[in-house]
Design a protein around this motif. Structure first.
Motif, mmCIF file in Angstrom:
data_model
loop_
_atom_site.group_PDB
_atom_site.id
_atom_site.type_symbol
_atom_site.label_atom_id
_atom_site.label_comp_id
_atom_site.label_asym_id
_atom_site.label_seq_id
_atom_site.Cartn_x
_atom_site.Cartn_y
_atom_site.Cartn_z
ATOM 1 N N GLY A 11 0.832 -1.193 0.000
ATOM 2 C CA GLY A 11 0.000 0.000 0.000
ATOM 3 C C GLY A 11 0.868 1.244 0.000
ATOM 4 N N GLU A 12 0.616 2.144 0.956
ATOM 5 C CA GLU A 12 1.367 3.394 1.044
ATOM 6 C C GLU A 12 2.683 3.245 1.812
ATOM 7 O OE1 GLU A 12 -1.083 3.412 4.825
ATOM 8 O OE2 GLU A 12 -1.301 2.642 2.816
ATOM 9 N N GLY A 44 0.700 1.625 9.551
ATOM 10 C CA GLY A 44 0.014 2.373 8.507
ATOM 11 C C GLY A 44 -1.445 2.525 8.855
ATOM 12 N N HIS A 45 -1.860 3.765 9.179
ATOM 13 C CA HIS A 45 -3.254 4.014 9.543
ATOM 14 C C HIS A 45 -4.102 4.205 8.293
ATOM 15 C CE1 HIS A 45 -1.669 4.704 13.559
ATOM 16 N NE2 HIS A 45 -2.900 4.504 13.983
ATOM 17 N N TYR A 51 -6.030 -1.038 8.585
ATOM 18 C CA TYR A 51 -4.667 -0.719 8.966
ATOM 19 C C TYR A 51 -3.660 -1.740 8.449
ATOM 20 C CZ TYR A 51 -7.214 2.165 12.314
ATOM 21 O OH TYR A 51 -8.061 3.058 12.903
ATOM 22 N N HIS A 52 -2.395 -1.290 8.393
ATOM 23 C CA HIS A 52 -1.257 -2.166 8.114
ATOM 24 C C HIS A 52 -0.580 -2.373 9.467
ATOM 25 C CE1 HIS A 52 -1.455 -1.579 3.709
ATOM 26 N NE2 HIS A 52 -1.955 -0.401 4.052
ATOM 27 N N VAL A 53 -0.461 -3.619 9.916
ATOM 28 C CA VAL A 53 0.051 -3.886 11.258
ATOM 29 C C VAL A 53 1.162 -4.933 11.241
ATOM 30 C CG1 VAL A 53 -2.170 -3.332 12.320
ATOM 31 C CG2 VAL A 53 -1.639 -5.692 11.812
ATOM 32 N N LEU A 54 2.132 -4.751 12.144
ATOM 33 C CA LEU A 54 3.097 -5.802 12.433
ATOM 34 C C LEU A 54 2.443 -6.642 13.506
ATOM 35 C CD1 LEU A 54 6.497 -3.918 12.373
ATOM 36 C CD2 LEU A 54 5.787 -5.817 10.907
ATOM 37 N N MET A 122 -2.617 7.948 1.442
ATOM 38 C CA MET A 122 -3.492 6.964 2.071
ATOM 39 C C MET A 122 -3.774 5.847 1.098
ATOM 40 S SD MET A 122 -4.265 7.709 5.108
ATOM 41 C CE MET A 122 -4.358 9.014 6.279
ATOM 42 N N ASP A 123 -3.818 4.627 1.618
ATOM 43 C CA ASP A 123 -4.072 3.436 0.812
ATOM 44 C C ASP A 123 -5.570 3.210 0.727
ATOM 45 O OD1 ASP A 123 -3.795 1.033 -0.519
ATOM 46 O OD2 ASP A 123 -3.400 -0.095 1.287
#
Length: 123
Positions: A11-12, A44-45, A51-54, A122-123
């Motif tokens: 994504g972004e 990444g919000h 969201y993009h999360v680890l 933003m994605d």
């Protein structure tokens, strides 16, 4: 699940491996530790909650205190294999596996010439 050696994107997010696990695992100067939300590190919000999360307990992330305008720069230290997951049920990005090491994660930015403003993409 995707893997990578040096660079990846989701994504972004632009991800770059900067090295092996550092000997000093403290927060770097000029950074603030990122708090977990529901046990996840959101790197990444999204305005829609995708969201993009680890997603794993064996990593830590710090956010640069004074990034260039419109940017967000993070440092991640990953102790063991940890996936970067896009929290979306449909039209989602494939997870990316982070191996042990140190990473820089940048949220890309865009420039609006009409508003003369740089902002996070933003994605």
């Amino acid at each position: 699940m995707k893997t990578f050696k040096i660079r990846a994107a989701q994504g972004e997010l632009y991800i770059r491996r900067v090295g092996d696990l550092p000997k000093n695992r403290g927060i770097p100067s000029g950074y603030t530790e990122l708090s977990r939300e529901d046990g996840k590190l959101i790197v990444g919000h999204s305005g829609t909650g995708h969201y993009h999360v680890l997603d794993g307990p064996a990593c830590s992330v710090a956010v640069m205190d004074r990034p260039p305008e419109g940017m967000r720069i993070l440092r991640a230290v990953v102790e063991s294999d940890t996936p970067l997951v896009h929290l979306r049920d449909h039209d989602t990005h494939e997870p990316i596996m982070f191996g042990p090491g140190e990473y820089e994660i940048r949220v890309t930015r865009e420039y609006d010439p009409y508003e003369k403003l740089a902002r996070q993409q933003m994605d």
